[in-house]
Design a protein around this motif. Structure first.
Motif, PDB file in Angstrom:
ATOM      1  N   TRP A   1     -55.588 -47.929 -32.463  1.00 51.16           N
ATOM      2  CA  TRP A   1     -56.789 -48.510 -32.913  1.00 51.16           C
ATOM      3  C   TRP A   1     -57.629 -48.810 -31.119  1.00 51.16           C
ATOM      4  CZ3 TRP A   1     -59.120 -47.089 -36.876  1.00 51.16           C
ATOM      5  CH2 TRP A   1     -58.120 -46.205 -38.057  1.00 51.16           C
ATOM      6  N   GLU A   2     -58.931 -48.989 -31.365  1.00 50.90           N
ATOM      7  CA  GLU A   2     -59.581 -49.927 -30.285  1.00 50.90           C
ATOM      8  C   GLU A   2     -59.970 -50.303 -31.239  1.00 50.90           C
ATOM      9  OE1 GLU A   2     -63.195 -48.834 -27.846  1.00 50.90           O
ATOM     10  OE2 GLU A   2     -62.181 -47.155 -28.761  1.00 50.90           O
ATOM     11  N   GLU A   3     -60.792 -52.226 -30.626  1.00 49.35           N
ATOM     12  CA  GLU A   3     -61.654 -53.063 -30.955  1.00 49.35           C
ATOM     13  C   GLU A   3     -62.641 -52.719 -30.853  1.00 49.35           C
ATOM     14  OE1 GLU A   3     -61.953 -57.789 -30.669  1.00 49.35           O
ATOM     15  OE2 GLU A   3     -60.062 -57.089 -31.356  1.00 49.35           O
TER      16      GLU A   3
ATOM     17  N   LEU B   1     -62.772 -51.925 -35.497  1.00 44.15           N
ATOM     18  CA  LEU B   1     -61.784 -51.004 -34.994  1.00 44.15           C
ATOM     19  C   LEU B   1     -62.233 -49.835 -35.357  1.00 44.15           C
ATOM     20  CD1 LEU B   1     -58.794 -52.856 -36.332  1.00 44.15           C
ATOM     21  CD2 LEU B   1     -59.882 -53.532 -34.240  1.00 44.15           C
ATOM     22  N   ARG B   2     -61.046 -48.726 -34.218  1.00 41.00           N
ATOM     23  CA  ARG B   2     -61.853 -47.405 -34.196  1.00 41.00           C
ATOM     24  C   ARG B   2     -61.299 -46.825 -34.003  1.00 41.00           C
ATOM     25  NH1 ARG B   2     -66.697 -45.479 -30.517  1.00 41.00           N
ATOM     26  NH2 ARG B   2     -65.313 -46.509 -28.760  1.00 41.00           N
ATOM     27  N   ARG B   3     -60.480 -45.539 -34.592  1.00 36.43           N
ATOM     28  CA  ARG B   3     -59.836 -44.836 -33.522  1.00 36.43           C
ATOM     29  C   ARG B   3     -60.187 -43.179 -33.579  1.00 36.43           C
ATOM     30  NH1 ARG B   3     -54.366 -44.274 -37.089  1.00 36.43           N
ATOM     31  NH2 ARG B   3     -55.667 -42.128 -38.483  1.00 36.43           N
TER      32      ARG B   3
END
Length: 684
Positions: free
Chosen positions: A514-516, A505-507
């Motif tokens: 949060w982005e998968e 996950l990234r932010r």
């Protein structure tokens, strides 16, 4: 009506070229024929491809005419819904685009045995030719897998130690001096200049085939040498074949790629394999094949036996195997014929010594063996000292002694036998393509440099006059050995395989969502981004989850859980790591990274960072693995560890002989598995 799975045919074309008689002998390769032969072995033994449905072309057989004819035959023989594999190991290159469809004006190519450069004819096979063939093939079947362990660009900025690079110089002759386009006019409509190319830059993306590429278009594919056997393979094929041999029904191309790509990049930091097209295709298009769960005994002589598998399938000397009768479907202690220990490993076969036999002369050709205990070779890398080093010099003598006295290093006898090369580069005002370590540029004083098989600096340079410089060099080399060994650490026989799923996950920024990130890719993150994981497993009992971070600068650090925390994860319960306030992980690029500069103006300051997730049924202690970045000080290991994973760590980093470790038995045997997630990290 679609044919039933068992009625579908399987076909393969495998090409491996070591010899290129029309190029400088230094451009010869060593592992391509091994690649093709080990791929054939896995297709036959693990995926039941009929041998008479596999075309194997090596060296002089793999001419332009020979490869193209085999491609045409394959397309003609394959039927609707059939399974097709095309694997190429050899040199790649580029030539001017003759069809006018390439935005950059270049066609990527594979290089047949008989191709050449000025004044010899260029007989390369272009990506356009492959694509037209692929288009005709995929009209009949969508179960097509292509694997190209080659590269399509070259660089003059790497040290000459970068041997085994699978790329030749591009064709520089103008179009009028090249053969005319082999693409028929009626097929030119398939070559749209705006077509969506994949990350490899070789073929357009497609949903009817899966394509494994050795690297990105601006990178190079390298060969690796398996230490225990001395055999050479392509870095992609070496790890790919191992993962295929361990695959299970339902394993997809994406599953295989996610295991393979980080291992390749851990060995060669600037080689990033690519997977394009039908990523979720079941591997080689099949869901009903039971991959190989045993290795056959080929013959016996005295107390020695020959096994039909080698390094590419993950076999290691020192591992122990149990023997069963031919045709045995399920292993059980009461059915065992005896035990053997592997004593030498080749690319395609291995030799074992019989340790115990239930009845005399029952372990014979045709009996089957399954691995009882896997032996992991020690963390040790062969180091080649540049032949131009002044051998009587006190620093050089101290470096030789430091390597000889290290548990993780040994002096290599030849370039072929080595993984890294150490230089002492004299002062210089100018740099040419023949200069040692050209990325160092002009130098004002003698400088120590350590170069890897990719021809790039593996660690920071050091001035000859630095305090305690030899100890720093030895320490950094040992860190490199640990880094490689730990990155490759796996448990092939685990019952936990495929039961642990990890999402990245990234932010962007502290207040973002949060982005998968997509699985099966090598995502790009930047300094200042926040990172998190989501873990879920399907094991019947709780598992302990550990996350090791392999940093850009050689650091290895346990980043989850916090020291002293004992919090096993229950089955089927997703658990997010680093998403709670106060636990965030913000990414950064170390100030001294990269260690060298290629001088290419558009090259970004980025590298590949890898998270290794270890899931265990029992608590583990990773303290001996930790190390700071290159040149950093090291901690002292702790005592009192028990269990097989802990024994393995202790054997390599606490000085305990692995075979003499006394293991503490528990009611449930310890089991563990690993997975890796890699991402590109770029400086803002």
């Amino acid at each position: 009506m679609n044919p039933a799975p068992e009625d579908r045919e399987k076909w393969a074309l495998l090409v491996g070229i070591n010899e290129y008689p029309n190029f400088d002998p230094a451009k010869s390769l060593k592992g391509c024929v091994n690649d093709a032969e080990t791929m054939k072995q896995v297709l036959v033994e693990s995926f039941k491809f009929p041998e008479d449905h596999i075309t194997l072309l090596t060296n002089g057989q793999a001419t332009r005419a020979g490869i193209l004819q085999a491609m045409r035959d394959l397309a003609a023989e394959a039927g609707e819904g059939d399974i097709v594999v095309f694997h190429y190991s050899g040199h790649g290159s580029r030539m001017p685009d003759r069809e006018g469809d390439e935005p950059d004006g270049w066609d990527e190519t594979i290089v047949p045995y008989d191709s050449g450069r000025d004044p010899l004819p260029n007989l390369d096979i272009s990506d356009d030719e492959i694509y037209v063939w692929l288009h005709s093939l995929t009209r009949k079947t969508s179960k097509v897998t292509l694997i190209f362990d080659s590269c399509h660009s070259g660089s003059m900025t790497r040290d000459v130690f970068a041997s085994g690079v699978r790329g030749l110089e591009e064709e520089r002759r103008p179009l009028e001096q090249l053969p005319p386009s082999p693409i028929p006019l009626e097929a030119r409509g398939l070559l749209d200049g705006k077509r969506d190319l994949g990350a490899s830059g070789l073929l357009p993306l497609g949903s009817r085939y899966a394509f494994f590429a050795g690297c990105r278009p601006n990178e190079q594919s390298f060969e690796v040498r398996e230490v225990s056997s001395g055999e050479h393979h392509g870095a992609l094929t070496f790890h790919l074949v191992r993962e295929l041999a361990a695959a299970r029904p339902g394993t997809t191309c994406r599953d295989v790629f996610e295991a393979v790509a980080p291992r390749v990049t851990s060995l060669v930091p600037d080689q990033h394999p690519q997977l394009e097209g039908a990523r979720d295709l079941a591997i080689f298009g099949v869901r009903w094949i039971e991959p190989m769960s045993f290795v056959p005994i080929l013959c016996r002589k005295g107390d020695k036996v020959k096994l039909g598998a080698g390094t590419a399938c993950g076999l290691t000397p020192g591992s122990r195997w149990t023997v069963y009768e031919a045709g045995t479907k399920a292993a059980a202690d009461e059915m065992a014929l005896g035990d053997i220990e592997l004593i030498s490993i080749g690319a395609l076969s291995s030799e074992g010594r019989i340790l115990h036999e239930r009845k005399p002369e029952t372990i014979l050709a045709g009996t089957r063996v399954t691995e009882a205990s896997h032996y992991h070779p020690s963390a040790c890398i062969p180091v080649l000292l540049d032949p131009l080093l002044p051998r009587g010099d006190s620093d050089v003598l101290a470096l030789e002694n430091g390597i000889r006295n290290s548990r993780h290093l040994r002096l290599a006898r030849t370039e072929d036998d080595s993984e890294v090369r150490v230089y002492l580069v004299p002062p210089r005002k100018q740099v040419s393509a023949e200069s040692p370590v050209p990325t160092l540029g002009p130098l004002w004083e003698e400088t120590w440099a350590v170069v890897g098989r990719n021809g790039r600096l593996l660690m920071p340079r050091h001035r000859r006059g630095e305090t305690d410089v030899v100890s720093i060099l030895v320490n950094n080399l040992e860190k490199r050995a640990r880094y490689q060994w730990i990155m490759g650490l796996s448990n092939p026989g685990t019952a936990l395989k495929d039961k642990v799923e990890v999402k990245l996950l990234r932010r962007s920024g502290p207040d973002g969502a949060w982005e998968e990130l997509e699985k099966g890719s090598s995502p790009l993150l930047c300094e200042g981004d926040f990172l998190a994981l989501e873990v879920v497993h399907g094991h019947r009992e709780p598992l302990h989850i550990y996350v090791l971070d392999f940093g850009l600068s050689g650091r290895i650090e346990l980043v989850y859980p916090a020291a002293g925390v004992y919090d096993p994860l229950c089955a089927h319960k997703p658990h997010r790591i680093w998403t709670r306030e106060g636990e965030e992980v913000e990414l950064y690029v170390p100030e001294d990274y990269p260690f060298d500069s290629t001088g290419i103006a558009d090259e970004k300051e980025e590298g590949t960072e890898t998270l290794k997730i270890v899931a265990t049924t029992h608590p583990a202690d990773f303290f001996p693995l930790f190390q700071s970045a290159y040149r950093g000080a090291e901690g002292s290991p702790r005592e009192g560890m028990t269990g097989s994973l802990n024994d393995l760590i202790a054997a390599n980093f606490d000085g305990i002989g692995y075979r003499e470790v006394r293991r503490t038995r528990s009611e449930e045997p310890e089991d563990w598995t690993t997975t890796e997630l890699s991402f590109r990290l770029r400086r803002r």
